[in-house]
Scaffold this active site. Structure first.
Site, PDB file in Angstrom:
ATOM      1  N   LYS A 286       9.364   4.024  15.253  1.00 24.91           N
ATOM      2  CA  LYS A 286       9.765   4.275  16.655  1.00 24.91           C
ATOM      3  C   LYS A 286       8.713   5.038  17.446  1.00 24.91           C
ATOM      4  CE  LYS A 286      11.824   7.129  13.581  1.00 24.91           C
ATOM      5  NZ  LYS A 286      12.934   7.394  12.738  1.00 24.91           N
TER       6      LYS A 286
ATOM      7  N   LYS B 293      13.400   6.607  20.537  1.00 27.54           N
ATOM      8  CA  LYS B 293      14.297   5.444  20.506  1.00 27.54           C
ATOM      9  C   LYS B 293      14.820   5.119  21.911  1.00 27.54           C
ATOM     10  CE  LYS B 293      15.671   6.667  15.795  1.00 27.54           C
ATOM     11  NZ  LYS B 293      16.573   7.525  15.009  1.00 27.54           N
TER      12      LYS B 293
ATOM     13  N   ALA C  74       0.848  -1.197   0.000  1.00 23.51           N
ATOM     14  CA  ALA C  74       0.000   0.000   0.000  1.00 23.51           C
ATOM     15  C   ALA C  74       0.876   1.237   0.000  1.00 23.51           C
ATOM     16  CB  ALA C  74      -0.896   0.003   1.235  1.00 23.51           C
TER      17      ALA C  74
HETATM   18  N1  HSE Z   1      15.631  10.820  11.270  1.00 26.15           N
HETATM   19  C1  HSE Z   1      16.256   9.668  11.809  1.00 26.15           C
HETATM   20  C2  HSE Z   1      17.743   9.971  11.980  1.00 26.15           C
HETATM   21  C3  HSE Z   1      16.055   8.502  10.873  1.00 26.15           C
HETATM   22  O1  HSE Z   1      18.216  10.992  11.468  1.00 26.15           O
HETATM   23  O2  HSE Z   1      18.415   9.223  12.646  1.00 26.15           O
HETATM   24  C4  HSE Z   1      16.291   7.175  11.494  1.00 26.15           C
HETATM   25  O3  HSE Z   1      15.432   6.908  12.552  1.00 26.15           O
END
Ligand code: HSE
Length: 438
Positions: free
Chosen positions: A105, A205, A43
């Site tokens: 995340k 994260k 999708a």
């Molecule tokens: N925007 C994130 C980074 C991408 O720059 O690490 C990976 O999660």
């Protein structure tokens, strides 16, 4: 044996990369998984006829629910990002008895407790290796590789865009906005780049790392989050003169009082390996009681590296299709009944060292006032650096490094310093961590 059929949600940077990796490395992947893995249904919106390599044989729709409701799909791979409709699609996939792989995340950090409970009930797996540090297999390392250990702390460079910006500022003296634009063009930055520069992406994260390290629920709203937007070229230069580098770290630590979860710019000694992780690369340093320190380094963003983690999860799920759901690796590393409620400390309760920078009138007694305030606050000074005023300027820059002290005490001292008539600027505060193994 029948192939495993994948339903893919999203054909953007990571989704397109996943389709390509599944196709490019199909034979090698099948040798590992024990079965062929085929992209059946995908999708995506706004493709305008541009079908990514590897998705040519798949049925393509604009409606993700068609994919999650397709009875032939075995594993739903969610790579659209964001909260909604990702949450609804993942919950529907679970309800339909499908396993899920996601790189999302924000979804895991904010809705992971709900999603894992639903998955547990249905006996399906929700795998999320690509959600933290892109291609580095950090979830596997913590959940499985370190399962003999008590983990003391984790400190990670877990946002590639932020690390790229700080590196370019330090090495080339480049302008913040200019570097951010380049990170966006390279496909590293989030759709909303404030998520990168204000630390929200790293906080998503970090909260995941904290849960799987300490066996606590996901508590994104309790992560202290500070970005890099206020870091100046001066701080980068002064830190270097003092033997430090500024890195945007996610730190989680367990103490007798509770768990720290914090994301902020941090001075770290330049001799540490992690201080030398530059550009878009990520690294996670872990101190565990039996292993000691270990460092995991690699690409934290980008199509192929992130797809590498997504496909590894697909292979893991494929191997576990026939296993008893009670004997799989628990979503948060600890058995669901063993997740505990260790409190998360507020930033006021966190103990760390500090770098302070301020501008002061160049006259006798100023330094004495500052050191008096520090002494009264029980704060021990580790180093002082004073930069002479430029010609015809009566304002000097003062930099202090302190020993470890509770943040609440440092807040009181900073407020008192700012009250001094001789201080003519805000006091810039950057936390300092030695990241030593003892
Ligand atoms: N925007 C994130 C980074 C991408 O720059 O690490 C990976 O999660």
């Amino acid at each position: 044996m029948k192939p495993v059929y994948i339903g893919l949600l999203g054909l953007g940077t990571v989704g397109g990369g996943t389709a390509r990796v599944l196709s490019n490395n199909a034979a090698e992947i099948a040798r590992r998984a024990g079965r062929e893995i085929k992209l059946l249904h995908a999708a995506a919106r706004g493709l305008k006829g541009q079908i990514p390599q590897g998705a040519e044989q798949a049925t393509i729709t604009e409606d993700g629910f068609e994919v999650v409701n397709n009875p032939d799909v075995d594993i739903v791979v969610e790579l659209i990002g964001g909260d909604s409709p990702a949450r609804e699609l993942v919950l529907q996939a679970i309800e339909n008895g499908k396993h899920v792989v996601t790189a999302n995340k924000a979804l895991i950090a904010k809705h992971g407790n709900e999603i894992f409970a639903a998955a547990q009930k249905k006996g399906v797996v929700v795998a999320f290796e690509a959600a933290v540090a892109g291609g580095i297999p950090i979830i596997k390392a913590i959940r499985e590789g370190l399962s003999a250990n008590h983990i003391n702390w984790i400190a990670g460079i877990i946002n590639g865009t932020g690390n790229f910006i700080l590196t370019e500022m330090r090495d080339k003296g480049r302008d913040f906005d200019d570097v951010l634009k380049e990170a966006q063009q390279l496909g590293y930055a989030e759709a909303d780049p404030t998520f990168d520069v204000e630390g929200i992406d790293a906080a998503h994260k970090l909260c995941i790392l904290s849960s799987i390290a300490f066996g606590v629920p996901l508590q994104f709203d309790k992560v202290y989050t500070e970005g890099i937007s206020k870091i100046s070229q001066d701080d980068v230069t002064f830190a270097a003169q003092l033997g430090y580098r500024i890195k945007h770290l996610g730190i989680t630590r367990v103490t007798e009082q509770g768990i720290e979860m914090r994301v902020h710019p941090t001075l770290i000694p330049e001799k540490r390996l992690i201080a030398n992780v530059d550009g878009v690369m990520n690294a996670v340093l872990i101190l565990a009681d039996k292993l000691g320190p270990s460092l995991y380094y690699g690409a934290g963003a980008g199509a192929d590296p992130t797809a590498s983690a997504v496909v590894a999860d697909i292979v893991d799920v494929t191997r576990s299709l026939t296993t008893d759901p009670d004997n799989r690796v628990p979503h948060l590393a600890f058995q669901p009944g063993q997740i505990n409620d260790t409190p998360v400390l507020s930033m006021d309760e966190v103990e760390t060292a500090y770098y302070l920078r301020m501008k002061a009138q160049d006259k006798p007694g100023v330094m004495a006032d500052i050191t008096r305030i520090m002494g009264e606050g029980g704060i021990s000074i580790e180093a002082i650096l004073q930069k002479e005023p430029a010609q015809d300027d009566a304002v000097a820059t003062i930099i202090l490094l302190t020993q470890r002290i509770k943040e609440a005490q440092m807040n009181r001292a900073i407020a008192a310093i700012q009250q001094l008539d001789s201080i003519s600027s805000e006091v810039t505060r950057i936390r300092v961590e030695s990241l030593a193994a003892d």
